[in-house]
Scaffold this motif. Structure first.
Motif, PDB file in Angstrom:
ATOM      1  N   LYS A 152       0.852  -1.180   0.000  1.00 12.56           N
ATOM      2  CA  LYS A 152       0.000   0.000   0.000  1.00 12.56           C
ATOM      3  C   LYS A 152       0.893   1.237   0.000  1.00 12.56           C
ATOM      4  O   LYS A 152       2.025   1.201   0.466  1.00 12.56           O
ATOM      5  CB  LYS A 152      -0.901   0.021   1.248  1.00 12.56           C
ATOM      6  CG  LYS A 152      -1.891  -1.123   1.308  1.00 12.56           C
ATOM      7  CD  LYS A 152      -3.014  -0.878   0.343  1.00 12.56           C
ATOM      8  CE  LYS A 152      -4.015  -2.008   0.363  1.00 12.56           C
ATOM      9  NZ  LYS A 152      -4.659  -2.199  -0.926  1.00 12.56           N
TER      10      LYS A 152
ATOM     11  N   MET B 100       0.607   7.986   2.386  1.00 11.12           N
ATOM     12  CA  MET B 100      -0.169   8.716   1.381  1.00 11.12           C
ATOM     13  C   MET B 100      -1.663   8.489   1.609  1.00 11.12           C
ATOM     14  O   MET B 100      -2.057   7.585   2.338  1.00 11.12           O
ATOM     15  CB  MET B 100       0.256   8.269  -0.020  1.00 11.12           C
ATOM     16  CG  MET B 100       1.727   8.565  -0.287  1.00 11.12           C
ATOM     17  SD  MET B 100       2.349   7.858  -1.809  1.00 11.12           S
ATOM     18  CE  MET B 100       1.631   8.984  -2.988  1.00 11.12           C
ATOM     19  N   GLU B 101      -2.482   9.302   0.943  1.00 10.37           N
ATOM     20  CA  GLU B 101      -3.923   9.226   1.187  1.00 10.37           C
ATOM     21  C   GLU B 101      -4.520   7.932   0.647  1.00 10.37           C
ATOM     22  O   GLU B 101      -3.995   7.313  -0.279  1.00 10.37           O
ATOM     23  CB  GLU B 101      -4.631  10.444   0.602  1.00 10.37           C
ATOM     24  CG  GLU B 101      -4.565  10.565  -0.885  1.00 10.37           C
ATOM     25  CD  GLU B 101      -5.166  11.878  -1.385  1.00 10.37           C
ATOM     26  OE1 GLU B 101      -5.970  11.811  -2.326  1.00 10.37           O
ATOM     27  OE2 GLU B 101      -4.832  12.937  -0.831  1.00 10.37           O
ATOM     28  N   GLU B 102      -5.627   7.538   1.250  1.00  8.83           N
ATOM     29  CA  GLU B 102      -6.368   6.337   0.850  1.00  8.83           C
ATOM     30  C   GLU B 102      -6.726   6.417  -0.628  1.00  8.83           C
ATOM     31  O   GLU B 102      -7.066   7.474  -1.129  1.00  8.83           O
ATOM     32  CB  GLU B 102      -7.645   6.240   1.711  1.00  8.83           C
ATOM     33  CG  GLU B 102      -8.326   4.900   1.663  1.00  8.83           C
ATOM     34  CD  GLU B 102      -7.543   3.782   2.305  1.00  8.83           C
ATOM     35  OE1 GLU B 102      -7.638   2.652   1.810  1.00  8.83           O
ATOM     36  OE2 GLU B 102      -6.836   4.039   3.298  1.00  8.83           O
TER      37      GLU B 102
ATOM     38  N   THR C  75      -4.643   5.862  -3.118  1.00 10.61           N
ATOM     39  CA  THR C  75      -3.439   6.016  -3.939  1.00 10.61           C
ATOM     40  C   THR C  75      -3.038   4.629  -4.439  1.00 10.61           C
ATOM     41  O   THR C  75      -3.085   3.664  -3.672  1.00 10.61           O
ATOM     42  CB  THR C  75      -2.300   6.635  -3.101  1.00 10.61           C
ATOM     43  OG1 THR C  75      -2.716   7.903  -2.618  1.00 10.61           O
ATOM     44  CG2 THR C  75      -1.029   6.795  -3.928  1.00 10.61           C
TER      45      THR C  75
ATOM     46  N   ASP D 240       6.540  15.697   1.651  1.00 12.85           N
ATOM     47  CA  ASP D 240       5.334  14.971   1.289  1.00 12.85           C
ATOM     48  C   ASP D 240       5.668  13.824   0.341  1.00 12.85           C
ATOM     49  O   ASP D 240       6.488  13.955  -0.561  1.00 12.85           O
ATOM     50  CB  ASP D 240       4.327  15.901   0.600  1.00 12.85           C
ATOM     51  CG  ASP D 240       3.758  16.928   1.563  1.00 12.85           C
ATOM     52  OD1 ASP D 240       3.836  16.711   2.787  1.00 12.85           O
ATOM     53  OD2 ASP D 240       3.223  17.938   1.078  1.00 12.85           O
TER      54      ASP D 240
ATOM     55  N   GLU E 270       4.582  11.287  -2.678  1.00 15.29           N
ATOM     56  CA  GLU E 270       3.722  11.453  -3.834  1.00 15.29           C
ATOM     57  C   GLU E 270       3.908  10.289  -4.795  1.00 15.29           C
ATOM     58  O   GLU E 270       4.925   9.602  -4.764  1.00 15.29           O
ATOM     59  CB  GLU E 270       4.025  12.773  -4.542  1.00 15.29           C
ATOM     60  CG  GLU E 270       5.474  12.939  -4.905  1.00 15.29           C
ATOM     61  CD  GLU E 270       5.880  14.393  -5.116  1.00 15.29           C
ATOM     62  OE1 GLU E 270       5.111  15.297  -4.792  1.00 15.29           O
ATOM     63  OE2 GLU E 270       6.993  14.593  -5.601  1.00 15.29           O
ATOM     64  N   SER E 271       2.883  10.087  -5.635  1.00 16.31           N
ATOM     65  CA  SER E 271       2.978   9.049  -6.649  1.00 16.31           C
ATOM     66  C   SER E 271       4.133   9.376  -7.584  1.00 16.31           C
ATOM     67  O   SER E 271       4.495  10.537  -7.752  1.00 16.31           O
ATOM     68  CB  SER E 271       1.672   8.970  -7.433  1.00 16.31           C
ATOM     69  OG  SER E 271       0.642   8.470  -6.602  1.00 16.31           O
TER      70      SER E 271
END
Length: 168
Positions: free
Chosen positions: A46, A50-52, A54, A93, A95-96
């Motif tokens: 997972k 990061m936010e749910e 992603t 942060d 990030e993808s």
């Protein structure tokens, strides 16, 4: 490769586009300045921090032999990231990304500079690094912690599940 070959453990990661295909292309580009000596299987986790929603990340550990010193290797790896569309933003942060290539170990070097920290400063906190690394370098000793990668994984408190990807 000619000259002194250093050994380095790298971690590839990504969660955008066709990650498996990207890894194949990245490893081919690395062959221009290093020899890929070992590569782990692919592992999915997972998106950490990061936010749910992603997309999951895929990671692969590799050991390379290279005549490049650490800073030169970093420069080449960052160029590959750029070639594959990686855009680094300032800040902490997560990030993808299409590709992320981290130097986890470089021989038994300990480096703390503005541009490079070896061994990777948080590798011992992240199963997505440790699981693929154990597959190819379980006895590699962490030069700061004085423990093998296998020992570090056994003591890990990271609860994030790391799942082998079926590559067929």
């Amino acid at each position: 490769m000619k000259g002194k070959d250093y050994k380095a453990c790298l971690l590839l990661g990504g969660n955008m586009n066709d990650v498996q295909s990207t890894f194949v292309q990245v490893l081919a580009q690395m062959e221009e300045f290093s020899d890929v000596l070992k590569a782990s299987g692919l592992y999915k986790t997972k998106a950490w921090g990061m936010e749910e929603g992603t997309p999951d990340f895929i990671n692969q550990a590799v050991i390379v032999g290279t005549p490049l010193k650490p800073e030169a290797l970093l420069s080449k790896l960052q160029q590959i990231e750029l070639d594959f569309g990686r855009v680094r933003k300032n800040g902490d942060d997560y990030e993808s990304r299409t590709i992320d290539i981290d130097i986890i170990f470089f021989e038994d070097y300990i480096i703390r500079s503005e541009i490079l920290t070896i061994p990777h400063p948080r590798m011992q906190e992240r199963n997505f690094v440790l699981v693929p690394l154990v597959e190819i370098a379980e006895n590699w000793k962490h030069p700061v912690l004085g423990k093998s990668v296998k020992q570090i994984l056994e003591e890990s408190i990271d609860s994030l599940e790391v799942i082998a990807v079926d590559e067929s």
